[in-house]
Design an enzyme around this catalytic site. Structure first.
Site, short mmCIF file in Angstrom:
data_model
loop_
_atom_site.label_atom_id
_atom_site.label_comp_id
_atom_site.label_asym_id
_atom_site.label_seq_id
_atom_site.Cartn_x
_atom_site.Cartn_y
_atom_site.Cartn_z
N LYS A 107 -4.78 -14.31 -6.26
CA LYS A 107 -4.40 -13.74 -4.97
C LYS A 107 -2.53 -15.18 -5.18
CE LYS A 107 -6.99 -11.46 -1.03
NZ LYS A 107 -8.15 -11.53 -2.43
N ASP A 144 -4.42 -9.85 -7.19
CA ASP A 144 -4.41 -8.81 -5.73
C ASP A 144 -2.81 -8.89 -5.11
OD1 ASP A 144 -7.02 -8.86 -6.27
OD2 ASP A 144 -7.78 -10.56 -4.94
N GLN A 173 -0.60 -1.10 -3.54
CA GLN A 173 -0.91 -0.42 -2.62
C GLN A 173 -0.44 0.92 -1.98
OE1 GLN A 173 0.10 -4.55 -0.77
NE2 GLN A 173 -1.81 -5.40 0.19
N ARG A 194 -3.79 -1.76 -11.19
CA ARG A 194 -5.14 -1.35 -10.15
C ARG A 194 -4.17 0.01 -8.75
NH1 ARG A 194 -8.64 -5.83 -8.34
NH2 ARG A 194 -9.61 -5.91 -10.89
N GLY A 198 -4.80 -0.42 0.46
CA GLY A 198 -3.75 -1.40 0.90
C GLY A 198 -4.98 -1.71 2.08
N ALA A 199 -4.73 -3.13 2.44
CA ALA A 199 -6.23 -3.39 3.39
C ALA A 199 -5.23 -5.06 4.32
CB ALA A 199 -7.00 -3.84 3.09
N HIS A 237 -12.80 3.80 -2.77
CA HIS A 237 -14.17 4.82 -3.04
C HIS A 237 -14.53 5.94 -2.30
CE1 HIS A 237 -14.04 0.02 -1.34
NE2 HIS A 237 -14.95 0.07 -2.59
N ARG A 298 -11.59 -7.52 6.56
CA ARG A 298 -10.43 -6.82 6.42
C ARG A 298 -11.81 -5.74 6.08
NH1 ARG A 298 -7.53 -10.80 3.87
NH2 ARG A 298 -8.56 -10.81 1.96
N ARG A 299 -12.73 -6.16 5.39
CA ARG A 299 -13.95 -5.66 5.00
C ARG A 299 -14.26 -4.39 6.60
NH1 ARG A 299 -11.67 -6.71 1.08
NH2 ARG A 299 -11.02 -4.70 1.80
P1 FDA Z 1 -11.26 4.44 3.14
O1 FDA Z 1 -10.82 3.66 3.31
O2 FDA Z 1 -11.12 5.92 3.82
O3 FDA Z 1 -13.00 4.72 2.57
C1 FDA Z 1 -13.31 5.58 2.23
C2 FDA Z 1 -15.09 5.39 2.21
O4 FDA Z 1 -15.60 4.47 1.60
C3 FDA Z 1 -15.68 5.56 3.69
O5 FDA Z 1 -15.86 6.93 4.36
C4 FDA Z 1 -16.76 4.33 3.28
O6 FDA Z 1 -18.11 5.67 3.23
C5 FDA Z 1 -16.50 3.91 2.45
N1 FDA Z 1 -15.77 2.36 2.73
C6 FDA Z 1 -14.36 1.81 2.53
N2 FDA Z 1 -14.33 0.66 3.19
C7 FDA Z 1 -15.41 0.69 3.03
C8 FDA Z 1 -15.97 -0.67 3.84
N3 FDA Z 1 -14.82 -1.94 4.22
N4 FDA Z 1 -17.34 -1.06 4.12
C9 FDA Z 1 -17.97 0.55 4.17
N5 FDA Z 1 -17.97 1.39 3.25
C10 FDA Z 1 -16.83 1.29 2.84
N6 FDA Z 1 -6.31 -4.30 -1.38
C11 FDA Z 1 -5.19 -4.62 -1.31
O7 FDA Z 1 -4.57 -4.99 -0.11
N7 FDA Z 1 -5.30 -5.62 -2.00
C12 FDA Z 1 -5.99 -5.82 -2.53
O8 FDA Z 1 -5.55 -6.92 -4.08
C13 FDA Z 1 -7.24 -4.91 -3.15
N8 FDA Z 1 -7.95 -5.02 -4.39
C14 FDA Z 1 -9.21 -4.14 -4.35
C15 FDA Z 1 -10.10 -4.43 -5.83
C16 FDA Z 1 -10.58 -3.49 -5.44
C17 FDA Z 1 -11.58 -3.05 -6.52
C18 FDA Z 1 -11.10 -2.14 -4.90
C19 FDA Z 1 -11.88 -1.17 -5.08
C20 FDA Z 1 -9.76 -2.41 -2.92
C21 FDA Z 1 -9.18 -2.99 -2.95
N9 FDA Z 1 -8.12 -3.00 -2.11
C22 FDA Z 1 -7.29 -4.41 -2.00
C23 FDA Z 1 -9.04 -2.64 -0.51
C24 FDA Z 1 -8.54 -1.65 -0.60
O9 FDA Z 1 -7.31 -1.39 0.05
C25 FDA Z 1 -8.93 -0.77 0.99
O10 FDA Z 1 -8.28 -1.66 2.15
C26 FDA Z 1 -10.20 -0.11 0.36
O11 FDA Z 1 -11.02 0.19 -1.26
C27 FDA Z 1 -11.01 0.63 1.89
O12 FDA Z 1 -10.06 1.82 1.15
P2 FDA Z 1 -10.85 3.38 0.26
O13 FDA Z 1 -9.39 4.08 -0.70
O14 FDA Z 1 -11.84 2.92 -0.39
O15 FDA Z 1 -11.09 4.31 0.98
#
Ligand code: FDA
Length: 319
Positions: A107, A144, A173, A194, A198-199, A237, A298-299
């Site tokens: 970061k 990141d 993102q 990657r 977005g979080a 995911h 964030r998680r």
């Molecule tokens: P979504 O949130 O819709 O989740 C889909 C499904 O995945 C859920 O229904 C659940 O089953 C599972 N799931 C997802 N999140 C979960 C959680 N916290 N706990 C339990 N189950 C969960 N963001 C950012 O802003 N800057 C960054 O640099 C990064 N870097 C990054 C690296 C990598 C390798 C990953 C996988 C993710 C990131 N992120 C990130 C986070 C990303 O932006 C996002 O917030 C999360 O991946 C959740 O989004 P999904 O695409 O998984 O879909």
């Protein structure tokens, strides 16, 4: 948009900015237990143990030394030292591979990007030091993405570093309205991108806020990356996204070495194993360190079930 996205998510993200709550949470043993689901430990040793387990099940790793938003140059130097020690511990220079199994994620805010004087220059120099050591150690680096106010500065640092380290990856993102255009710029030969949703809690002026809109933007961005000449890293995911990948790789004639799946440590472990067993490259993002609060919150904000689980653990402990 559901109640969770509209009300709870911004509230949880506001909590992430409270120093008092951070200190309280960090002291509670029960928080630490719940945190372990997402953060395997605080030391390099803990990180290396989880790397060994993941490598045993044919998964690749990206290791993140937790920390963000440093407010002085000394703290930024501490982050650099932690990465150098980590890279020394990971050193694989005798085993060059086309897809490197080991990577670190950085970061820029932890490297000084927001320091009032010369922050961007300091972060660039610090990231350069880490990239040099990673090159020697046979590991990759990916930068990141943080909140939208940093995107221009981050991408400018990445462009600069890529002139020397063509393998340097960056995160884009999909919830940001600008990202499809950024994907077009970065989908060039060798560039590792990657793509994640977005979080951070971003305003509607710069980001899609509706879940379906974010997923649609993700799929549009992924299409641009798959059609381009770079190396897409599908960081999600979400079943709707994972299921769209095989058709896209067929359409753009990409083999298993031409892209990878990425997920976070502790999330959808069985799905990670399934994709790896099918012969895909699957990289797991492994955060470690004492400064886990922002990452952890964030998680929690991503999924109502995580928050319920956390609150239940807290109340059960009290009774
Ligand atoms: P979504 O949130 O819709 O989740 C889909 C499904 O995945 C859920 O229904 C659940 O089953 C599972 N799931 C997802 N999140 C979960 C959680 N916290 N706990 C339990 N189950 C969960 N963001 C950012 O802003 N800057 C960054 O640099 C990064 N870097 C990054 C690296 C990598 C390798 C990953 C996988 C993710 C990131 N992120 C990130 C986070 C990303 O932006 C996002 O917030 C999360 O991946 C959740 O989004 P999904 O695409 O998984 O879909």
């Amino acid at each position: 948009m559901g109640v969770f996205e509209r009300v709870a998510r911004p509230a949880i993200m506001a909590v992430s900015r409270s120093d008092g709550l951070r200190r309280t949470a960090e002291r509670l043993p029960v928080t630490r237990q719940v945190v372990r689901r997402f953060v395997p430990g605080e030391t390099v040793r803990d990180a290396l143990d989880s790397v060994a387990q993941l490598r045993n099940s044919d998964r690749l790793v990206s290791i993140d030394y937790l920390g963000e938003d440093v407010t002085d140059a000394d703290a930024a130097n501490t982050t650099v030292d932690a990465y150098l020690a980590l890279l020394d511990a990971l050193d694989r220079r005798d085993a060059p591979e086309a897809v490197r199994p080991l990577e670190v994620s950085l970061k820029l805010s932890a490297l000084g990007q927001a320091l009032p004087r010369d922050g961007e220059k300091i972060a660039l120099e610090n990231a350069h030091t880490i990239c040099e050591r990673a090159q020697r150690a046979g590991a990759w680096v990916t930068v990141d993405a943080e909140d939208h106010s940093t995107t221009d500065s981050t991408l400018s640092i990445v462009r600069d570093l890529r002139t020397e380290f063509g393998w340097l990856g960056t995160v884009l993102q999909a919830y940001l309205r600008r990202t499809e255009a950024d994907c077009r710029e970065f989908a060039v030969s060798g560039a590792r991108i990657r793509l994640c949703k977005g979080a951070y809690d971003e305003p509607a002026s710069v980001a899609y806020r509706d879940r379906d809109d974010v997923t649609a933007s993700y799929l549009a961005c992924l299409r641009v990356l798959m059609a381009g000449d770079g190396y897409p890293m599908v960081a999600s995911h979400d079943p709707a996204i994972i299921e769209a990948v095989p058709a896209l790789t067929r359409e753009f004639s990409r083999g298993v070495d031409d892209f990878e799946y990425q997920m976070l440590y502790g999330i959808r472990d069985a799905e990670q194993r399934r994709l790896a067993a099918e012969g895909n490259h699957v990289r797991v993002y492994v955060p470690f360190g004492t400064q886990w609060y922002g990452y952890f919150v964030r998680r929690l904000a991503e999924r109502p079930a995580n928050l319920t689980f956390f609150l239940r653990a807290l109340t059960e402990r009290r009774h």
